[in-house]
Write an enzyme that holds these catalytic residues in place. Structure first.
Site, PDB file in Angstrom:
ATOM      1  CG  HIS A  13      -1.938   1.211   0.826  1.00 44.10           C
ATOM      2  ND1 HIS A  13      -2.980   0.848   1.165  1.00 44.10           N
ATOM      3  CD2 HIS A  13      -1.574   2.083   1.068  1.00 44.10           C
ATOM      4  CE1 HIS A  13      -3.627   2.021   1.209  1.00 44.10           C
ATOM      5  NE2 HIS A  13      -3.385   3.245   1.419  1.00 44.10           N
ATOM      6  CG  HIS A  15      -1.134   6.951  -1.578  1.00 45.34           C
ATOM      7  ND1 HIS A  15      -2.120   7.380  -1.321  1.00 45.34           N
ATOM      8  CD2 HIS A  15      -1.136   6.412  -0.119  1.00 45.34           C
ATOM      9  CE1 HIS A  15      -2.948   6.813  -0.873  1.00 45.34           C
ATOM     10  NE2 HIS A  15      -2.699   5.970  -0.321  1.00 45.34           N
ATOM     11  CG  LEU A  16       4.558   5.298  -6.149  1.00 49.36           C
ATOM     12  CD1 LEU A  16       4.151   4.367  -7.331  1.00 49.36           C
ATOM     13  CD2 LEU A  16       5.558   5.591  -5.262  1.00 49.36           C
ATOM     14  NE  ARG A  17       0.449  12.606  -2.739  1.00 48.31           N
ATOM     15  CZ  ARG A  17      -0.572  11.957  -0.906  1.00 48.31           C
ATOM     16  NH1 ARG A  17      -1.873  10.747  -2.299  1.00 48.31           N
ATOM     17  NH2 ARG A  17      -0.529  11.756  -0.463  1.00 48.31           N
ATOM     18  CG  ASN A  41      -4.916   8.398  -3.338  1.00 48.76           C
ATOM     19  OD1 ASN A  41      -3.914   8.400  -3.543  1.00 48.76           O
ATOM     20  ND2 ASN A  41      -5.531   8.931  -2.097  1.00 48.76           N
ATOM     21  CE  LYS A  99      -7.962   2.455  -0.343  1.00 54.47           C
ATOM     22  NZ  LYS A  99      -6.977   2.678   0.305  1.00 54.47           N
ATOM     23  CG  HIS A 136      -9.974   5.122   4.373  1.00 55.02           C
ATOM     24  ND1 HIS A 136      -8.525   5.719   4.159  1.00 55.02           N
ATOM     25  CD2 HIS A 136     -10.516   5.352   4.964  1.00 55.02           C
ATOM     26  CE1 HIS A 136      -8.837   6.057   5.283  1.00 55.02           C
ATOM     27  NE2 HIS A 136      -9.608   6.338   5.608  1.00 55.02           N
ATOM     28  CG  HIS A 174      -4.291   1.945   5.947  1.00 50.58           C
ATOM     29  ND1 HIS A 174      -6.422   2.165   6.270  1.00 50.58           N
ATOM     30  CD2 HIS A 174      -4.890   3.214   4.758  1.00 50.58           C
ATOM     31  CE1 HIS A 174      -6.882   3.450   5.277  1.00 50.58           C
ATOM     32  NE2 HIS A 174      -5.830   3.539   4.108  1.00 50.58           N
ATOM     33  CG  LEU A 219      -7.470  11.157   7.730  1.00 44.48           C
ATOM     34  CD1 LEU A 219      -7.875  11.815   7.163  1.00 44.48           C
ATOM     35  CD2 LEU A 219      -7.808  11.123   8.999  1.00 44.48           C
ATOM     36  CG  ASP A 247      -1.393   5.064   3.884  1.00 48.20           C
ATOM     37  OD1 ASP A 247      -1.993   5.630   2.399  1.00 48.20           O
ATOM     38  OD2 ASP A 247      -2.430   5.550   5.005  1.00 48.20           O
ATOM     39  CG  HIS A 251       0.508  14.821   1.489  1.00 44.04           C
ATOM     40  ND1 HIS A 251      -1.383  15.709   1.269  1.00 44.04           N
ATOM     41  CD2 HIS A 251      -0.329  14.086   2.104  1.00 44.04           C
ATOM     42  CE1 HIS A 251      -1.828  14.557   0.979  1.00 44.04           C
ATOM     43  NE2 HIS A 251      -0.959  14.067   1.922  1.00 44.04           N
ATOM     44  CB  ALA A 263      -2.160  17.481   3.629  1.00 44.91           C
TER      45      ALA A 263
HETATM   46  O1  DOR Z   1      -3.653   9.644   5.679  1.00 47.78           O
HETATM   47  C1  DOR Z   1      -3.681   8.991   4.809  1.00 47.78           C
HETATM   48  N1  DOR Z   1      -3.038   9.166   3.791  1.00 47.78           N
HETATM   49  N2  DOR Z   1      -4.348   7.852   4.160  1.00 47.78           N
HETATM   50  C2  DOR Z   1      -4.998   7.995   3.605  1.00 47.78           C
HETATM   51  O2  DOR Z   1      -5.905   6.962   3.457  1.00 47.78           O
HETATM   52  C3  DOR Z   1      -4.566   8.330   1.894  1.00 47.78           C
HETATM   53  C4  DOR Z   1      -3.745   9.285   2.030  1.00 47.78           C
HETATM   54  C5  DOR Z   1      -3.203  10.497   0.973  1.00 47.78           C
HETATM   55  O3  DOR Z   1      -3.535   9.709   0.248  1.00 47.78           O
HETATM   56  O4  DOR Z   1      -2.442  11.234   1.455  1.00 47.78           O
HETATM   57 ZN    ZN Z   2      -3.404   5.211   1.484  1.00 47.92          ZN
END
Ligand code: DOR
Ligand code: ZN
Length: 345
Positions: A13, A15-17, A41, A99, A136, A174, A219, A247, A251, A263
């Site tokens: 899990h 997030h690579l953006r 996302n 997801k 989630h 998570h 989160l 996770d 940001h 964020a």
């Molecule tokens: O803390 C988090 N950041 N929880 C998530 O579910 C998404 C993630 C994000 O994309 O920044």
């Molecule tokens: Zn996540």
């Protein structure tokens, strides 16, 4: 000096953006992870095979030379997702999971789901296609306290979904509470959970005592220490239902340290396996790290375990104060603090 050698781990899990941020995230994840389940996302959401194919190309273009890192793509379930998308995704060979974000639950979840019941035809198709569902697990109901949102989601939505689709592979992502641990333990073998390094290392005191600390705001939010202890126990138990998912969610500093709202997301990809090693070492469970980091996730997703190995040594180093992140900075977890394990280059 103590060393530990592990089959190369994977991150189930992350997030690579996108775009200018990929250089940072992929360099860090590809340092030692073999594969990573890439969250969809983005804005707009990666909700179809075409978009995932293009995103995959942008990711691959940023993988450092000589790295065998493989991004495993996912699709975002929206209220418009159709059973045909599941079938196309499953036949594509590119998509490894879908997801589910409840709308409003977290970063970039606006395209998420308002009514989970309406997704039953989707779950039916996923079950038939053996397509895993990443969840989630938080309700967004205004009257439900943020600390209770995971437990309420499990009772109100997840238990009914798992009962209705007993062969559907479900990963509760998570997890943050003892209720989630208990749920996963009691559920059938099709249900598993990922656990982040930051939910193992920290509890809500880290975020709230001595001043509000944006670094720790993610989160689902960090819970009290009894929940942290339940997560540590689950992760280090050797139970194959629990596996590594960072996770790691970067940001820019300006979005985290922002008077108009911080964020949600904590960045650990620069030192993830080292941070997990610290947690396992602290409870004398380093012998359980390889299953958690390198076996159970691959087995659950029906993929081969990685063929090669990495070695970590117990060696102190100072976590970076900040990392370049596009034109901004990224403040990682353990910024400027000592990290006690290190992957050998
Ligand atoms: O803390 C988090 N950041 N929880 C998530 O579910 C998404 C993630 C994000 O994309 O920044
Ligand atoms: Zn996540």
């Amino acid at each position: 000096m103590r060393n530990i050698t592990l089959t190369r781990p994977d991150d189930w899990h992350v997030h690579l953006r996108d775009d200018e941020y990929l250089r940072r995230t992929i360099t860090d994840s590809a340092r030692y992870f073999g594969r990573a389940i890439v969250m969809p996302n983005l804005v707009p959401a990666i909700d179809n095979v075409q978009a995932a194919t293009e995103y995959h190309q942008r990711i691959v273009a940023n993988i450092p030379d000589g790295s065998a890192f493989k991004p495993l793509m996912t699709l975002y379930i929206t209220q418009n997702t159709r059973p045909e998308t599941i079938i196309e995704a499953s036949e594509s060979g590119l998509i490894h999971a879908f997801k589910l974000y409840p709308a409003g639950a977290t970063t970039n979840s606006e395209a998420g789901i308002e009514a989970i019941e309406s997704l039953y035809p989707i779950f039916e198709t996923m079950q038939k296609a053996n397509m895993p569902l990443c969840v989630h697990g938080e309700v967004t109901t205004e009257t439900v306290d943020i600390y209770d949102r995971e437990a309420v989601f499990i009772e109100s939505y997840l238990k009914p979904v798992c009962a209705a689709f007993p062969a559907l592979k479900v990963i509760l992502e998570h997890i943050t509470t003892s209720e989630a641990v208990d749920f996963v333990l009691k559920a059938n073998d099709q249900v598993a959970a990922t656990i982040t390094a930051h939910h193992l290392l920290f509890n809500r005191n880290h975020m709230l005592v001595g001043g509000l600390k944006p670094l720790y705001y993610c989160l689902p939010v960090l819970k009290r220490n009894i929940h942290q202890n339940a997560l540590i126990k689950a992760a280090t138990s050797g139970n194959s239902k629990f596996f590594l998912g960072t996770d790691s969610a970067p940001h820019p500093k300006s979005a985290k340290e922002n008077a108009c709202g911080c964020a949600a997301g904590s960045y650990t990809a620069h030192a993830a396996i080292e941070l997990y090693a610290e947690v396992f070492d602290k409870v004398n469970a380093l012998d359980k790290l390889e299953g958690f980091s390198s076996f159970f996730g691959a087995d659950f997703y029906g993929l081969p375990r990685n063929p090669d190995r990495i070695t970590l040594s117990q060696e102190s180093w100072s976590g970076p104060d900040r990392l370049q992140f596009g034109n901004d900075w990224l403040i990682p977890i353990r910024n400027g603090e000592t990290i006690t394990w290190k992957v050998k280059p």
